[in-house]
Design an enzyme around this catalytic site. Structure first.
Site, PDB file in Angstrom:
ATOM      1  N   LYS A   1       0.819  -1.064   0.226  1.00  0.00           N
ATOM      2  CA  LYS A   1      -0.019   0.026  -0.121  1.00  0.00           C
ATOM      3  C   LYS A   1       0.834   1.006   0.079  1.00  0.00           C
ATOM      4  O   LYS A   1       0.546   2.034  -0.650  1.00  0.00           O
ATOM      5  CB  LYS A   1      -1.044   0.028   1.166  1.00  0.00           C
ATOM      6  CG  LYS A   1      -1.835   1.159   1.281  1.00  0.00           C
ATOM      7  CD  LYS A   1      -2.792   1.042   2.529  1.00  0.00           C
ATOM      8  CE  LYS A   1      -3.724   2.297   2.548  1.00  0.00           C
ATOM      9  NZ  LYS A   1      -4.625   2.260   3.941  1.00  0.00           N
TER      10      LYS A   1
ATOM     11  N   GLU B   1      10.407  -4.458   4.622  1.00  0.00           N
ATOM     12  CA  GLU B   1      10.538  -5.791   3.978  1.00  0.00           C
ATOM     13  C   GLU B   1      10.244  -6.005   2.758  1.00  0.00           C
ATOM     14  O   GLU B   1      11.105  -6.793   2.122  1.00  0.00           O
ATOM     15  CB  GLU B   1       9.641  -6.837   4.973  1.00  0.00           C
ATOM     16  CG  GLU B   1       9.867  -7.143   6.437  1.00  0.00           C
ATOM     17  CD  GLU B   1       9.179  -5.787   7.307  1.00  0.00           C
ATOM     18  OE1 GLU B   1       8.694  -4.716   6.848  1.00  0.00           O
ATOM     19  OE2 GLU B   1       9.081  -6.094   8.446  1.00  0.00           O
TER      20      GLU B   1
ATOM     21  N   GLY C   1      -4.944  -1.914   4.773  1.00  0.00           N
ATOM     22  CA  GLY C   1      -4.224  -3.110   4.388  1.00  0.00           C
ATOM     23  C   GLY C   1      -4.705  -4.477   4.762  1.00  0.00           C
ATOM     24  O   GLY C   1      -5.068  -5.277   3.926  1.00  0.00           O
ATOM     25  N   ARG C   2      -5.505  -4.733   5.920  1.00  0.00           N
ATOM     26  CA  ARG C   2      -6.066  -5.881   6.147  1.00  0.00           C
ATOM     27  C   ARG C   2      -7.343  -6.219   5.640  1.00  0.00           C
ATOM     28  O   ARG C   2      -7.991  -7.272   5.822  1.00  0.00           O
ATOM     29  CB  ARG C   2      -5.902  -6.080   7.637  1.00  0.00           C
ATOM     30  CG  ARG C   2      -6.705  -5.037   8.570  1.00  0.00           C
ATOM     31  CD  ARG C   2      -6.345  -4.997  10.074  1.00  0.00           C
ATOM     32  NE  ARG C   2      -6.653  -3.918  10.886  1.00  0.00           N
ATOM     33  CZ  ARG C   2      -6.215  -2.803  11.091  1.00  0.00           C
ATOM     34  NH1 ARG C   2      -5.018  -2.709  10.320  1.00  0.00           N
ATOM     35  NH2 ARG C   2      -6.694  -1.660  11.725  1.00  0.00           N
TER      36      ARG C   2
ATOM     37  N   GLU D   1      -4.730  -6.784  14.899  1.00  0.00           N
ATOM     38  CA  GLU D   1      -4.272  -5.500  14.279  1.00  0.00           C
ATOM     39  C   GLU D   1      -5.588  -4.395  14.415  1.00  0.00           C
ATOM     40  O   GLU D   1      -5.361  -3.291  14.650  1.00  0.00           O
ATOM     41  CB  GLU D   1      -3.723  -5.382  13.109  1.00  0.00           C
ATOM     42  CG  GLU D   1      -2.994  -4.424  12.838  1.00  0.00           C
ATOM     43  CD  GLU D   1      -1.887  -4.533  11.414  1.00  0.00           C
ATOM     44  OE1 GLU D   1      -0.866  -4.731  11.479  1.00  0.00           O
ATOM     45  OE2 GLU D   1      -2.576  -4.343  10.412  1.00  0.00           O
TER      46      GLU D   1
ATOM     47  N   HIS E   1      -4.351 -33.335  17.759  1.00  0.00           N
ATOM     48  CA  HIS E   1      -3.252 -34.306  18.321  1.00  0.00           C
ATOM     49  C   HIS E   1      -2.242 -33.446  18.559  1.00  0.00           C
ATOM     50  O   HIS E   1      -0.918 -33.984  18.707  1.00  0.00           O
ATOM     51  CB  HIS E   1      -2.607 -35.163  17.226  1.00  0.00           C
ATOM     52  CG  HIS E   1      -3.739 -36.079  16.636  1.00  0.00           C
ATOM     53  ND1 HIS E   1      -4.150 -37.089  17.380  1.00  0.00           N
ATOM     54  CD2 HIS E   1      -5.013 -36.034  15.712  1.00  0.00           C
ATOM     55  CE1 HIS E   1      -5.288 -37.781  16.839  1.00  0.00           C
ATOM     56  NE2 HIS E   1      -5.670 -36.854  15.834  1.00  0.00           N
TER      57      HIS E   1
ATOM     58  N   LYS F   1       9.089  -0.370  14.366  1.00  0.00           N
ATOM     59  CA  LYS F   1       9.894   0.159  12.979  1.00  0.00           C
ATOM     60  C   LYS F   1      10.758   1.144  12.906  1.00  0.00           C
ATOM     61  O   LYS F   1      11.773   1.043  12.617  1.00  0.00           O
ATOM     62  CB  LYS F   1       8.558   0.731  12.162  1.00  0.00           C
ATOM     63  CG  LYS F   1       7.768  -0.534  11.346  1.00  0.00           C
ATOM     64  CD  LYS F   1       7.004   0.268  10.409  1.00  0.00           C
ATOM     65  CE  LYS F   1       5.657  -0.790   9.901  1.00  0.00           C
ATOM     66  NZ  LYS F   1       4.663  -0.025   9.125  1.00  0.00           N
TER      67      LYS F   1
HETATM   68  O1  F6P Z   1       3.129  -2.767   9.768  1.00  0.00           O
HETATM   69  C1  F6P Z   1       1.854  -2.787   9.798  1.00  0.00           C
HETATM   70  C2  F6P Z   1       1.388  -2.619   8.124  1.00  0.00           C
HETATM   71  O2  F6P Z   1       1.241  -1.490   8.036  1.00  0.00           O
HETATM   72  C3  F6P Z   1      -0.207  -3.527   8.116  1.00  0.00           C
HETATM   73  O3  F6P Z   1      -1.084  -2.650   8.574  1.00  0.00           O
HETATM   74  C4  F6P Z   1      -0.099  -3.560   6.639  1.00  0.00           C
HETATM   75  O4  F6P Z   1      -1.083  -4.233   6.122  1.00  0.00           O
HETATM   76  C5  F6P Z   1       1.340  -4.148   6.327  1.00  0.00           C
HETATM   77  O5  F6P Z   1       2.274  -3.218   7.350  1.00  0.00           O
HETATM   78  C6  F6P Z   1       2.115  -3.951   4.893  1.00  0.00           C
HETATM   79  O6  F6P Z   1       2.012  -2.581   4.565  1.00  0.00           O
HETATM   80  P1  F6P Z   1       2.212  -2.027   3.042  1.00  0.00           P
HETATM   81  O7  F6P Z   1       1.090  -2.734   2.399  1.00  0.00           O
HETATM   82  O8  F6P Z   1       1.945  -0.752   3.009  1.00  0.00           O
HETATM   83  O9  F6P Z   1       3.623  -2.626   2.641  1.00  0.00           O
END
Ligand code: F6P
Length: 544
Positions: free
Chosen positions: A206, A212, A267-268, A353, A384, A505
């Site tokens: 987003k 990452e 995002g979620r 979240e 199990h 972060k």
């Molecule tokens: O760090 C949490 C978050 O902002 C989530 O809410 C989101 O889904 C995820 O990181 C990934 O964010 P992006 O789509 O901006 O890379």
């Protein structure tokens, strides 16, 4: 504040009165035979049996009164109207518009959104068809065989889970891969064995700034360059999904190959947007639209059904009942359906979240509690592993059993065994086994009896899908979103921000510099400083 509502206080007193009552007595009593029908609701091809909960008619009446006093319906209507329900970011939360039809007429902060949603869906359809048909090729003209979605959190968990749920060995189209972790072993393992000339990367973020995702995207780009794909040729191998056009262009992806979405999509809650591009490629756009249709049907159900038959309302109220009144710190999600193995991880982000907060909408501390820990794995595997604790442990853990009526697998004999186990677990958790029953089964050793006793009285919901297909999965996921919304509305918190992820972060950036040796180890607590020094010492290449 929610806790000052009269219904809240009445529920507290009611919870005290119910303590010591066993659900078994309700089932064995005069109302028992009617209990299943009384506490079953259906919508969009989903059936919810919530009879095995610690509730009576009075509990439900009080919970519905709580929903009315907490103005859940009004808050839902505000969300549907595209009002800035995400108050800390002054944004709408209009994921329902992503699965709507243009004539549904949704607006975010007053602006119509139907046309832009349709335009992106059309762009996704064209692209998915081109990749699946082989019309979209890599640099050397060969069709795409492998698609790697690079993203994390909401830009990973939803598409990854849906692709796992709806594809199998018979599915046509390219192989799908998902890379999220900044641990290089994730990307390395995924790329091993892939042919750069027939691999397509979807960089899904987003913000297009997430550490990452950007680290993995850069490493993937280098991987292509090292394999002879030219910089110009990268355009055939990289597309982006984002709200941040500038950053996408800055990375070197042609904005023509960017699939946009908007800040009113959290995002979620984003798998229905261009974030679902990997889903559309994996299962074809037509089936992706069916996923949206199932979600839309649930949106209509949530908006228009009285609370007594409203699945998200019932489930959200039960969640708050257990969390805030009966002290349950967690909820187990047990899909008796192997393709839904990633559902618990998706729900973790969705609920934790969204509702893992300590202050309410007005910034004052929440006295009512907030999100429970959501966890689980597929049945029968969990039986199990950790079900021992669910049956005889000292914690109250409500369970959601999820199963399909139609078998997913064509292998004969498996589905009845699967369902039998699912239903048996719910029954065992409910009934338990008394000392007298243990003795009646022939156990003579009195010392053994207490070990064989199960208290029972452990609650569960059973949610049955007609079958696992895009439509029913869409309905299930939208149900989960709205259930999460109901929880948040009852606790009067903002379910649409996530400030809690920011601090870690922020602190990672200087620590990274310290680990890389470009800065000294400064201003940390003694524990963190010692860990950094130890890690530096273990890296022969890092400057000391
Ligand atoms: O760090 C949490 C978050 O902002 C989530 O809410 C989101 O889904 C995820 O990181 C990934 O964010 P992006 O789509 O901006 O890379």
């Amino acid at each position: 504040m929610t806790t000052s509502l009269t219904a809240w206080q009445a529920l507290r007193a009611h919870a005290d009165r119910l303590r010591g009552t066993h659900m078994r007595d309700w089932f064995d009593g005069p109302q028992g035979p009617a209990r299943a029908a009384r506490f079953t609701a259906e919508a969009c091809g989903l059936t919810l049996d919530y009879a095995k909960n610690r509730i009576t008619d009075e509990t439900l009446a009080l919970l519905f009164a709580l929903a009315a006093q907490a103005r859940v319906a009004e808050r839902r209507d505000a969300m549907y109207a595209g009002e800035p329900v995400n108050v800390t970011e002054h944004r709408a939360a209009l994921h329902i518009a992503l699965r709507a039809y243009p004539e549904d007429g949704y607006r975010a902060l007053g602006e119509p959104v139907g046309a832009q949603v349709e335009a992106v869906l059309a762009q996704m359809a064209r692209f998915a068809d081109a990749v699946r048909s082989g019309a979209w090729t890599g640099v050397d003209g060969r069709a795409i065989t492998d698609v790697v979605n690079i993203g994390i959190g909401g830009s990973d968990l939803g598409p990854r889970m849906v692709c796992r749920a709806l594809t199998d060995a018979q599915t046509t189209g390219p192989r799908m891969h998902f890379v999220a972790n900044v641990d290089g072993s994730d990307l390395a393992r995924t790329l091993t064995g892939l042919d750069a000339a027939t691999t397509l990367v979807i960089v899904c973020s987003k913000t297009f700034t997430t550490l990452e995702t950007m680290a993995n995207a850069r490493t993937a780009r280098d991987w292509f360059l090292r394999r002879g794909v030219s910089r110009a040729g990268l355009a055939r191998h990289f597309v982006a999904v984002s709200t941040n056009r500038e950053a996408v262009a800055g990375f070197g992806i042609d904005p023509a190959n960017m699939f946009p979405f908007w800040d009113w999509v959290g995002g979620r809650f984003s798998l229905w947007s261009a974030v679902g591009l990997s889903i559309a490629v994996a299962i074809g756009f037509e089936r992706f639209r069916q996923l949206l249709d199932g979600a839309r049907a649930m949106d209509i159900h949530f908006a228009g059904t009285p609370p007594q038959q409203n699945l998200p309302m019932i489930l959200g109220l039960l969640d708050v009942w257990y969390r805030s009144f009966l002290g349950a710190a967690s909820r187990c999600v047990a899909p008796y359906c192997e393709p839904l193995e990633l559902l618990p991880a998706f729900l973790q982000q969705l609920e934790m979240e969204s509702n893992g907060k300590s202050v309410g909408l007005d910034g004052s501390p929440i006295a009512a509690g907030s999100a429970a820990v959501v966890w689980g794995t597929t049945g029968t595997n969990g039986q199990h592993a950790y079900f021992q604790m669910m049956h005889q442990g000292s914690q109250l853990v409500p369970v959601d059993f999820i199963a399909t009526l139609a078998p997913v697998s064509a292998l004969p004999g498996h589905h009845t065994k699967l369902l039998a186990n699912c239903f048996a677990q719910g029954e065992a958790l409910l009934r338990g086994r008394s000392a007298d029953e243990v003795r009646a089964e022939g156990v003579r050793d009195e010392a053994l009896v207490p070990h064989l006793v199960f208290d029972g009285n452990r609650p569960s919901n059973t949610l049955l899908l007609q079958r696992l297909d895009p439509y029913h999965l869409g309905a299930l996921l939208a149900l989960s979103e709205h259930r999460t919304f109901v929880q948040g509305a009852l606790w009067q918190i903002n379910s649409f921000d996530q400030w809690g992820v920011e601090l870690g972060k922020k602190l990672a950036a200087p620590i990274q510099r310290e680990l890389e040796g470009t800065a000294g180890v400064v201003a940390h607590d003694a524990s963190t400083a010692a860990l950094i020094r130890r890690a530096r010492a273990a890296q022969p290449t890092a400057a000391s």
